[in-house]
Design an enzyme around this catalytic site. Sequence first.
Site, PDB file in Angstrom:
ATOM      1  N   HIS A  22      24.990  33.769  30.172  1.00 34.52           N
ATOM      2  CA  HIS A  22      25.808  34.691  30.913  1.00 34.52           C
ATOM      3  C   HIS A  22      26.492  35.704  30.039  1.00 34.52           C
ATOM      4  O   HIS A  22      27.336  36.669  30.318  1.00 34.52           O
ATOM      5  CB  HIS A  22      26.851  33.944  31.837  1.00 34.52           C
ATOM      6  N   LYS A  32      40.187  42.332  36.273  1.00 34.06           N
ATOM      7  CA  LYS A  32      39.203  41.388  35.706  1.00 34.06           C
ATOM      8  C   LYS A  32      39.976  41.009  34.325  1.00 34.06           C
ATOM      9  O   LYS A  32      41.032  41.415  34.025  1.00 34.06           O
ATOM     10  CB  LYS A  32      38.024  42.182  35.076  1.00 34.06           C
ATOM     11  N   ARG A  33      39.163  40.001  33.691  1.00 41.26           N
ATOM     12  CA  ARG A  33      39.955  39.541  32.324  1.00 41.26           C
ATOM     13  C   ARG A  33      40.176  40.585  31.423  1.00 41.26           C
ATOM     14  O   ARG A  33      39.373  41.806  31.124  1.00 41.26           O
ATOM     15  CB  ARG A  33      39.049  38.292  31.742  1.00 41.26           C
ATOM     16  N   LYS A  91      35.641  45.310  27.889  1.00 41.30           N
ATOM     17  CA  LYS A  91      35.850  45.857  29.307  1.00 41.30           C
ATOM     18  C   LYS A  91      36.665  47.124  29.616  1.00 41.30           C
ATOM     19  O   LYS A  91      37.025  47.823  30.420  1.00 41.30           O
ATOM     20  CB  LYS A  91      36.567  44.727  30.226  1.00 41.30           C
ATOM     21  N   THR A 150      30.396  40.741  38.361  1.00 42.85           N
ATOM     22  CA  THR A 150      30.303  40.384  39.739  1.00 42.85           C
ATOM     23  C   THR A 150      31.543  40.972  40.735  1.00 42.85           C
ATOM     24  O   THR A 150      31.259  41.013  41.747  1.00 42.85           O
ATOM     25  CB  THR A 150      30.309  38.788  40.129  1.00 42.85           C
ATOM     26  N   LYS A 158      31.974  42.566  44.502  1.00 42.15           N
ATOM     27  CA  LYS A 158      32.886  42.456  45.737  1.00 42.15           C
ATOM     28  C   LYS A 158      33.432  43.707  46.318  1.00 42.15           C
ATOM     29  O   LYS A 158      33.688  43.992  47.436  1.00 42.15           O
ATOM     30  CB  LYS A 158      33.829  41.508  45.316  1.00 42.15           C
TER      31      LYS A 158
HETATM   32  O1  9GP Z   1      30.696  38.205  31.111  1.00 36.95           O
HETATM   33  C1  9GP Z   1      29.749  37.661  32.171  1.00 36.95           C
HETATM   34  C2  9GP Z   1      29.828  38.438  33.545  1.00 36.95           C
HETATM   35  O2  9GP Z   1      29.070  39.879  33.017  1.00 36.95           O
HETATM   36  C3  9GP Z   1      28.963  38.035  34.382  1.00 36.95           C
HETATM   37  O3  9GP Z   1      29.152  38.668  35.639  1.00 36.95           O
HETATM   38  C4  9GP Z   1      29.386  36.482  34.715  1.00 36.95           C
HETATM   39  C5  9GP Z   1      28.634  35.631  35.549  1.00 36.95           C
HETATM   40  O4  9GP Z   1      27.140  35.819  35.038  1.00 36.95           O
HETATM   41  O5  9GP Z   1      29.294  35.557  33.397  1.00 36.95           O
HETATM   42  C6  9GP Z   1      30.378  36.098  32.358  1.00 36.95           C
HETATM   43  N1  9GP Z   1      30.126  35.390  31.121  1.00 36.95           N
HETATM   44  C7  9GP Z   1      31.087  34.325  31.259  1.00 36.95           C
HETATM   45  O6  9GP Z   1      32.142  34.229  31.755  1.00 36.95           O
HETATM   46  C8  9GP Z   1      30.870  33.660  29.833  1.00 36.95           C
HETATM   47  O7  9GP Z   1      29.690  33.698  29.157  1.00 36.95           O
END
Ligand code: 9GP
Length: 794
Positions: free
Chosen positions: A338, A530-531, A536, A641, A645
């Site tokens: 991810h 978001k975080r 970002k 994601t 939403k």
């Molecule tokens: O940073 C990614 C994010 O882009 C992605 O949408 C999400 C789900 O696949 O994973 C995030 N990754 C993490 O939180 C840690 O690898």
Amino acid sequence: MMQLVCKKIFLIMLNLLLLDQDSILMILKLTRHWRIVSGIGLLNDGMILTSILRRKTPSDCTSFRLSFLWDQYADALSQLGFDYEVLAEQEGDAALGNGGLARLAACQMDSLATLDYPAWGYGLRYQYGLFRQIIVDGFQHEQPDFWLNFGNPWEIERVHVSYPVKFYGTVEEEVLNGKTCRVWIPAESVEAVAYDNPIPGYGTRNAINLRLWAAKPSDQYDMESYTTGDYINAIVNRQKAETISNVLYPDDRSYQGKELRLKQQYFFVSASLQDIIRRFKDLHNNFDEFPEKVALQINDTHPSIAIAEVMRVLVDEEHLDWSKAWGIACKIFSVTIHAVQPEALEKVPIDLLGSVLPRHLEIIYEINYCLMEELKKILGQDYDKLSRMSIIEEGAVKCIRMANLSLACCHTVNGVSRLHLETLKTRVFKDFYELWPQKFQFKTNGVTQRRWIVVSNPSLCSIISKWLGTEAWIRNVDLIAGLREYAEDPDLHAEWKNMKKVNKMRLAEYIETLTSVKVSLDAMFDVQIKRIHEYKRQLLNILGIIHRYDCIKNMDESDKRRVVPRVCIIGGKAAPGYEVAKKIIKLCHVVADKVNIDPDVGDLLKVVFIPDYNVSVAELVIPGTDLSQHLSTAGHEASGTGCMKFLMNGSLLLATADGSAVEIAEEIGAANMFLFGAKVDEVPALREKGTSLKGSLQFARVVRMVRDGHFGFKDYFKSLCDTVEEGKDFYLLGSDFASYLEAQAAADRAFVDQEKWTQMSILSTAGSGKFSSDRTIEEYAEQSWGIEPCKCPF
Ligand code: 9GP
């Protein structure tokens, strides 16, 4: 976190149409529980679940309908003297994850249940989830989120489902049936106790389980201290055992090798695998059948130790020979990566692993030996490549590369968007891709429309159902594309605008209660939640706001009349040790403090920071958003994601061509969003060039304003400004700034024409079908797990 797919199906049967108050209460508990965020996996024996829910013989088998349940539940509660809405507010989020990864898992669980897949999720039952963010004078403070303080009514404690998880000790040699074996003699044992969190599907009687493990002291724990009379220490050590599942690491990106973290990972993996293998062995006695019955999805690199654990169980406990065990492991595991950033790929120092899990270290060395032998046959003397692909990283601190361990074993390696897969293939895992291209796939992430439209935006849900003439889209979201046909219909426009206005009203009230800032409903609600992370680029957003403020300040009254009023909303948590991110939060506050009371600006610009951003907040904010921002430097967001939403809720997206935004543009048409910034293949050259302040006068000006203390805290922000100086601007804020402002101006122009804006908004929702987690899960089921839906026969 790990996903497991059980191909042998033991279906949980839920008969949900039970109309007494108790049953409705229980069902509502389950529906609200969709919010749970954490790891994931699959399998079940669901007896407890079944017995609890089947309090009465079901009178009917009609499908489960949310609205129906809500009404029933609200009625039942009001008869008891409670207001549903008020009561629901009392429930905090189970903040069992950090950000995108866990929120994705929550969506996937909903899809697995709804689509009748035989699957279970596994995770840790942290006592302290992600910290609660408190803002004091514009600074972030972290407070523990002890979400279990008043118990968690949605979970079922399975006291009789518990497994010992062992740590430390030594490895010795033993002769068994004339064969020399390595045997682990652990020194510590902790009990993993199961807590089940049922996840009901929508429109089906299937439910799946999220099994979370809590650590409890084991009776076998530290027997030596008891027997040597060190009673007090033995008790203290018993209590320490519980700390394993105490707290979630709050950093979503950089993983340093920490003993507790490794223990958490192994605790979770070992308990889950014991659970799975116990269930398998209840019905089968030949491990050749294991891959036909079980598939395990490793969710990011954190649970990769599962590979070594499966090898240990098969070789040391089940006495399979090495190559047979490896063949089985290679068939059952697949992995999803991810992350893009190398620091988000888990690495464990060898000394640490050797101390906590000595036998696993030996096993990993053996796997690596076999890998290197295989690679040498193919690559010959290419030692650079061999060392890059090795599971062992040499260096000052010798480490195990968990990602390489996964890549060596897993039959499929998944990216989470098409662009992300390209990055994995060409950069992060280039060597592995050249060798095993067939392993590499992508499954574009998705989110569940059932939470992100049906639950969080009921008015939109009704509009969609009305115009499509069916509710079938809730299970088959491709149907939502049918809205395109009405994208110019004035009646739909009227309903759509009204829905947005009502949602904005709710959001405005929330903002005022929380921050005392009054916002105008006529303004464009522009959101970035978001975080907080440099990649970002919340800083780009704030610098853009400063530019807007600066422009308004320099306008005469007639120019001001042409300004589109904006409410700029930012929310997100910074990792506690991430200083730059914390400064970004403070900068947002000082800018807000100045702008919001400036009489020259009035309602033309308001800036709001929403504290303690979480899923519940998102449910309120997203439906009320006009424009949402997704500003990652191209190539840095694996998928994202949040944007999906917003898309489902008809917010227009202002985004870089990064992660899944690229695919969103393909679905809805680039003309229906505001794309800006460098493309992924332009990034290296721009970095090389290193221009930041010199590249854009406007950028230089806004950075100078912060540097000169226009918003106060001059010294405090110095280091933040330094991050975008000439040659240091790694995330390319300077080179993207002009294009960012153009995209913002385009959004303003579009907003002026409300009919056009509404049409774009409808087309966004209509084009969101691809970004449902239902599609993602179907792809996993077919391409990675080899399973089919298994409908409840009753
Ligand atoms: O940073 C990614 C994010 O882009 C992605 O949408 C999400 C789900 O696949 O994973 C995030 N990754 C993490 O939180 C840690 O690898």
